[in-house]
Design an enzyme around this catalytic site. Structure first.
Site, PDB file in Angstrom:
ATOM      1  N   TYR A 107      -9.651  43.708 -41.413  1.00 58.43           N
ATOM      2  CA  TYR A 107      -9.380  44.804 -40.474  1.00 58.43           C
ATOM      3  C   TYR A 107      -8.563  45.929 -41.115  1.00 58.43           C
ATOM      4  O   TYR A 107      -8.718  47.090 -40.775  1.00 58.43           O
ATOM      5  CB  TYR A 107      -8.679  44.264 -39.221  1.00 58.43           C
ATOM      6  CG  TYR A 107      -9.666  43.625 -38.276  1.00 58.43           C
ATOM      7  CD1 TYR A 107     -10.629  44.407 -37.628  1.00 58.43           C
ATOM      8  CD2 TYR A 107      -9.683  42.256 -38.057  1.00 58.43           C
ATOM      9  CE1 TYR A 107     -11.557  43.824 -36.787  1.00 58.43           C
ATOM     10  CE2 TYR A 107     -10.606  41.668 -37.209  1.00 58.43           C
ATOM     11  CZ  TYR A 107     -11.543  42.458 -36.576  1.00 58.43           C
ATOM     12  OH  TYR A 107     -12.458  41.896 -35.747  1.00 58.43           O
ATOM     13  N   GLU A 203     -14.502  13.567 -43.145  1.00 56.71           N
ATOM     14  CA  GLU A 203     -15.203  14.840 -43.000  1.00 56.71           C
ATOM     15  C   GLU A 203     -15.137  15.349 -41.575  1.00 56.71           C
ATOM     16  O   GLU A 203     -15.081  16.546 -41.326  1.00 56.71           O
ATOM     17  CB  GLU A 203     -16.674  14.641 -43.426  1.00 56.71           C
ATOM     18  CG  GLU A 203     -17.545  15.874 -43.245  1.00 56.71           C
ATOM     19  CD  GLU A 203     -19.039  15.563 -43.406  1.00 56.71           C
ATOM     20  OE1 GLU A 203     -19.382  14.447 -43.805  1.00 56.71           O
ATOM     21  OE2 GLU A 203     -19.845  16.450 -43.128  1.00 56.71           O
ATOM     22  N   ASP A 255     -20.382  11.780 -43.970  1.00 56.27           N
ATOM     23  CA  ASP A 255     -21.705  11.374 -43.471  1.00 56.27           C
ATOM     24  C   ASP A 255     -22.551  10.900 -44.631  1.00 56.27           C
ATOM     25  O   ASP A 255     -22.377  11.341 -45.765  1.00 56.27           O
ATOM     26  CB  ASP A 255     -22.421  12.574 -42.820  1.00 56.27           C
ATOM     27  CG  ASP A 255     -21.860  12.892 -41.440  1.00 56.27           C
ATOM     28  OD1 ASP A 255     -21.185  12.025 -40.856  1.00 56.27           O
ATOM     29  OD2 ASP A 255     -22.116  14.015 -40.956  1.00 56.27           O
TER      30      ASP A 255
END
Lengths: 374, 703
Positions: A107, A203, A255
């Site tokens: 910004y 995770e 996973d």
């Protein structure tokens, strides 16, 4: 293992040094322009083509190749301008001693160019890579440019941390845990007391919550960290410091899919994009705990919880098997098994055997049997 | 009276037909075709002596083919006599073949049929088939009338060697009823010829010649008069004067459509201000409209095609008078009449020429009746055909003509003389274009060398005007003007920009919203609150949309044949096909597959020829002869190349400028950052970068 670089005195010097490097970069452009040369900044290439695997240290390192960013070239002029826009903003930050988020910086530097309706930056995804470019160009890290990312990742467990002077007992963090900041250098974060015997990186937030609720860390004297996907730089740096300074082993629980294994590889060896940071973030001793492609049979998980691999998964797995740093036999076995069975497994799949199966059976057995690879 | 050649229907049919070379037709059709290129139809006619009378042989323009119906109808006594016999035979055959079938009842006997069979006058035929002449709709009727009269006026002036000054007046007399008056400063018409020229169809001087002229058949102006007479009952009014020392004659003529004969209602001497010239007035039912296929457009295109003419035009309904000034004071050279060329001759015509020739030997006949046949060439043809050059032409005509006919293409013969063709010329096409299509960015004109199709010389000219004002961009208004000016309109101060822009022509609310979105200007901003930058953004967004519209509009194609604009049947015309078949993308234009290219362009194609081969039905489309198509394409490609190189230079310069602007934009922003980093003055840095930019904008272009 700790470097002396982070003492307060050195830090002040570093700020001066960073500022000087930024100014030098700008001066160099002016000199080139005055001499009738096309102003050029050399930026080390951050892509697969410019990384190599240092087998000795077992980390991914950045090569020497640089790309030229040229001012008077229609395809590069805008990025050239953006680089110096960010550089000027960083110089202001460094000299005023203030730190800000990369979103803030976006910004701060975003505005409309006169009479064109064109913006300097359209979104943060455009400014973030420019910051990384600047980091490699002047060989200063993000935090040395006084920038940080938003907090990501959580921590609970048998450790007491001092964060900017506040003492945090990670055993009393409720359900949410302690949010890991983006900057975790020694001047901000110190480890006060630690009775943990290992670190477990999960995770997934949901699985981490399950373990936290079940007080897994208490039972097993552990530090429980979640990364919410690919660990942010702050998380990776913190893990590295903990393994270094507290001499704790790190287990990674992800996973069972190509992406999960890749997360593990990044934690262990570093990533392509941030190869210049590998040296201070990679944890070569990290151990892959699960989910393994073989866990489905070993833990007798029902077929209903599997997900069929899609094309993207398969392509990714094959691509990863070609990386020089994926030539570990055990890793390839994992990927091969995954490709052969054509299925993947999420961590949550373990809940099919019972809600606390992961806390009470899966992890204890894994750890007991030393059923991990490295 | 005898000075005039009357066109026979047979001749007309013959001229319209274009039989295939390789397939000789039946005897009957040969007989008709043979008359095609006979230089002088009625050899008994004395040469015209009176110059004025010669110039006054006005024929009229439309080449209409009655053959479609005419061939099947009895048009003379012999055919009439044969017809019933043929019918009878057919009837008997049918009866023998199908004995078991119910015997068809005989509705009429040959005798009763014969009683109904009679002469059909040409005029009567056209009353029933007026669409063939271009009078099928009221709007087209008005255009055709003006066109026939103007074409005649121009032909007359040029024949007499006078720079044409044409006046066209159209007055609304009642609803859907107009009086068309066309006046020229030509040689006038001798008194005795006036009735026939305006009151008899197929009467004219141009039909029997191989010579470049606008009119060909002697139908047009009398047909226009007849159409007027049919729809309003009013006669054709003619005023004509041949010289200052002669009186002006005033006629009112009606056409007897049964007999194809003029009836003079009024024939008086009048006072007339003009020293010489002709004025034709026809009242007719019609519709006046503007835009495509209008009288206005026809006159604009006529002005392009005739830079030596000046035209005053007074349109109806209080529309503003228009004047098309002369851009060249030089009269085009007079076209020369030529003999047929061997390559273009058809078998029937060859037979007829050999039969009628006055020459005693084949060699002499070939040399005498054809152009470009020397003794050497004649001998070569004879040798190729295996004939003796000394053979009697009449014998050859009967027997060996076939081999003679096939020998001709095998002998190399010089192309026909092309001095008979008078092109407008590159310079004058350009001037004509510049006069009528003002403010284009680039004008390109090319005149191809003359060439030949089937022994007929012709020449192609192509001109184009591209870009500039054709794009439709409007000057927005200058900075010094007070208020906010967009597209030359001062916007209301208190309205939102969205509402204010809807007053501009062609801008709907929806389009305005789109436009403002593109410009990046908030649509609810009040006009008075707009910054200078925002006004600039709106203007450039508007310009961009006008430009893109112009890019997707089909080009305007102007087709000219012997300086006459063709307005109807564009899609059937060889010119259109040639334009479509050229790959305009190569020259920087867009082009949908198989159609006209798009973009802000006017394209003019002119074909000049001693005989322009129109497609059968009307003189609005040119037949697809491959020689003509190829030649037009060559002309188009020549122009296209010039346009293409101009456009690529322009886009090069434009992209260079765009790149430079981009670089300047970023360099300006960079100067700011560098100033903050180094603490040096921004302006000085900006100047350094600017100087460097100059140097590298060009280099960058090469990459």
């Amino acid at each position: 293992m700790a470097t002396k670089k982070n003492s307060p005195k050195r830090k002040a010097l570093a700020a001066k040094e960073v500022s000087k490097r930024l100014v030098d970069l700008a001066e160099q452009v002016l000199i080139q322009a005055e001499q009738g040369e096309n102003p050029t900044v050399a930026i080390p290439v951050r892509s697969l083509s410019n990384v190599h695997f240092n087998e000795e240290r077992s980390i991914i390192e950045m090569g020497d190749r640089t790309q030229k960013r040229i001012l008077f070239n229609v395809n590069m002029a805008k990025k050239f301008m953006q680089t110096f826009l960010v550089a000027a903003a960083c110089k202001d930050l460094v000299e005023s001693g203030k730190t800000t988020s990369i979103r803030d910086l976006f910004y701060m530097t975003k505005h409309t160019l006169p009479k064109s309706g064109e913006n300097t930056f359209n979104d943060q995804e455009e400014s973030d890579p420019i910051i990384e470019d600047l980091e490699v160009a002047i060989q200063a890290l993000r935090e040395e440019l006084h920038l940080f990312a938003s907090n990501r990742g959580g921590l609970v467990g048998e450790i007491t941390i001092v964060d900017a002077g506040d003492t945090i007992d990670a055993r009393h963090m409720g359900t949410g845990g302690w949010a890991v900041p983006s900057i975790v250098e020694k001047d901000v974060i110190q480890f006060k007391k630690c009775s943990a015997e290992f670190i477990l990186l999960v995770e997934k937030d949901a699985v981490w919550r399950r373990l936290n609720e079940d007080r897994f860390w208490k039972q097993h004297k552990a530090i429980l960290v979640q990364s919410n996907g690919m660990p942010a730089r702050g998380v990776r740096r913190l893990l590295r410091r903990m393994t270094d300074e507290l001499n704790l082993p790190l287990y990674v629980l992800v996973d069972n899919d190509p992406w999960g294994l890749y997360i593990y590889s990044v934690v262990k060896q570093g990533s392509i994009n941030l190869a210049f940071e590998s040296i201070r973030m990679a944890i070569p001793s990290a151990r892959f705990l699960g989910l393994s492609s073989f866990d489905r049979e070993r833990y007798d998980l029902p077929d209903t919880v599997t997900i069929t691999l899609d094309n993207k998964d398969e392509t990714r797995a094959k691509q990863m098997m070609d990386y020089p740093w994926f030539q570990n036999r055990k890793w390839k076995r994992e990927l091969k098994k995954m490709l052969d069975s054509k299925v993947k497994l999420e961590l949550e799949a373990l809940s099919a055997k019972g809600i606390s199966f992961i806390t009470e059976e899966y992890l204890p057995r894994k750890l007991h049997e030393n059923d991990w690879i490295a | 009276m005898k000075a005039e050649a009357q066109t026979s229907l047979e001749d007309l049919m013959a001229k319209r037909k274009t039989p295939k070379r390789s397939a000789p037709e039946s005897d009957a059709s040969q007989a008709t075709t043979t008359s095609r290129k006979k230089p002088s139809h009625e050899s008994t006619q004395p040469e015209q002596s009176d110059q004025a009378a010669k110039a006054g042989q006005r024929s009229a323009g439309k080449a209409k083919q009655p053959a479609a119906d005419g061939a099947g109808r009895p048009t003379d006594q012999t055919e009439q006599a044969q017809q019933p016999k043929a019918t009878k035979e057919a009837g008997q055959e049918g009866a023998e073949e199908t004995p078991k079938a119910r015997k068809p009842k005989r509705r009429r006997s040959a005798e009763t049929m014969a009683s109904q069979q009679r002469d059909i006058s040409v005029s009567e035929f056209f009353v029933k088939n007026r669409h063939l002449l271009g009078f099928d709709s009221p709007a087209r009727a008005l255009l055709t009338t003006v066109k026939e009269a103007v074409d005649n006026a121009l032909d007359a002036c040029e024949d007499a060697g006078i720079l044409p000054t044409i006046v066209v007046e159209i007055d609304l007399v009642a609803e859907n009823r107009y009086r068309v008056a066309v006046q020229d400063n030509g040689p006038g018409i001798v008194r005795r010829q006036v009735p026939k020229i305006f009151g008899k169809l197929l009467y004219g001087s141009k039909f029997h010649k191989l010579k470049q002229s606008r009119g060909q058949q002697g139908i047009g102006i009398s047909a226009a008069g007849m159409y007027g007479q049919l729809t309003t009952g009013k006669p054709v009014v003619i005023t004509s004067r041949t010289a200052e020392n002669r009186p002006a004659h005033h006629f009112e003529i009606v056409i007897n459509t049964r007999k194809n004969n003029p009836e003079v209602i009024k024939d008086i001497e009048v006072e007339w201000a003009e020293p010489h010239g002709t004025r034709v007035e026809i009242e007719l039912e019609g519709i006046y409209k503007a835009g495509r296929r209008s009288v206005d457009q026809y006159l604009e295109q006529t002005a392009i095609a005739n830079p030596h003419a000046e035209i005053f035009y007074n349109p109806p309904k209080g529309k503003k008078e228009r004047f098309f000034p002369r851009v060249s004071d030089e009269l085009p050279p007079e076209p020369v009449e030529i003999k047929p060329h061997p390559y273009g001759v058809e078998l029937g015509l060859l037979i007829k020429l050999l039969k009628d020739t006055s020459a005693r030997t084949l060699r002499a006949a070939l040399m005498q009746d054809f152009s470009r046949v020397s003794a050497r060439v004649a001998d070569a043809i004879c040798a190729e055909a295996g004939l003796k050059p000394t053979a009697r032409p009449k014998q050859i005509a009967n027997r060996e003509v076939e081999s003679l006919y096939q020998a001709i293409p095998k002998v190399k013969i010089l192309s026909p003389p092309t001095n008979c063709i008078v092109p407008i010329g590159e310079d004058l096409v350009r001037k004509g274009l510049e006069r009528e299509i003002k403010g284009a960015e680039i004008y390109v004109t090319k005149t191809r060398p003359p060439t030949v199709y089937r022994g007929n010389p012709f020449q192609i000219e192509v001109g184009l005007a591209y870009g500039g004002q054709l794009t439709g961009l409007v000057d927005h208004g200058t900075e010094s003007d007070r208020g906010v000016w967009i597209s030359g309109v001062r916007l209301a101060h208190n309205k939102t920009i969205e509402m204010a822009l809807t007053v501009l022509p062609g801008l709907t609310r929806k389009k305005v919203v789109e436009l403002l979105l593109q410009a990046g200007v908030n649509r609810s901003t009040r006009v008075r609150e707009l910054t200078q930058d925002q006004v600039g953004l709106v203007r450039s967004a508007l310009d961009a949309s006008v430009r893109s519209q112009a890019q997707s509009r089909s080009i305007q194609l102007v087709r000219l044949a012997n300086r006459v604009p063709l307005q109807y049947q564009q899609s059937a015309c060889a010119i259109t096909k040639a334009v479509n078949d050229v790959n305009w993308r190569r020259y920087g234009l867009n082009q949908p597959r198989g159609s006209l290219p798009t973009g802000p362009m006017v394209l003019v194609v002119h074909i000049a020829s001693v005989w322009v081969p129109f497609t059968s039905e009307s003189k609005e489309a040119i037949a697809h002869y491959s020689e003509i198509l190829e030649e037009i394409q060559r002309g188009l490609q020549e122009c296209g190349r010039d346009l293409g190189s101009y456009l690529s230079r322009r886009s090069h310069a434009k992209s260079r400028e765009q790149r430079r602007n981009k670089l300047n934009l970023y360099a300006g922003e960079l100067a700011e950052s560098l100033a903050r980093l180094t603490g040096k003055p921004r302006d000085k840095i900006a100047k350094t970068l600017d100087q460097a930019a100059d140097q590298f904008a060009a280099v960058d272009l090469l990459e």
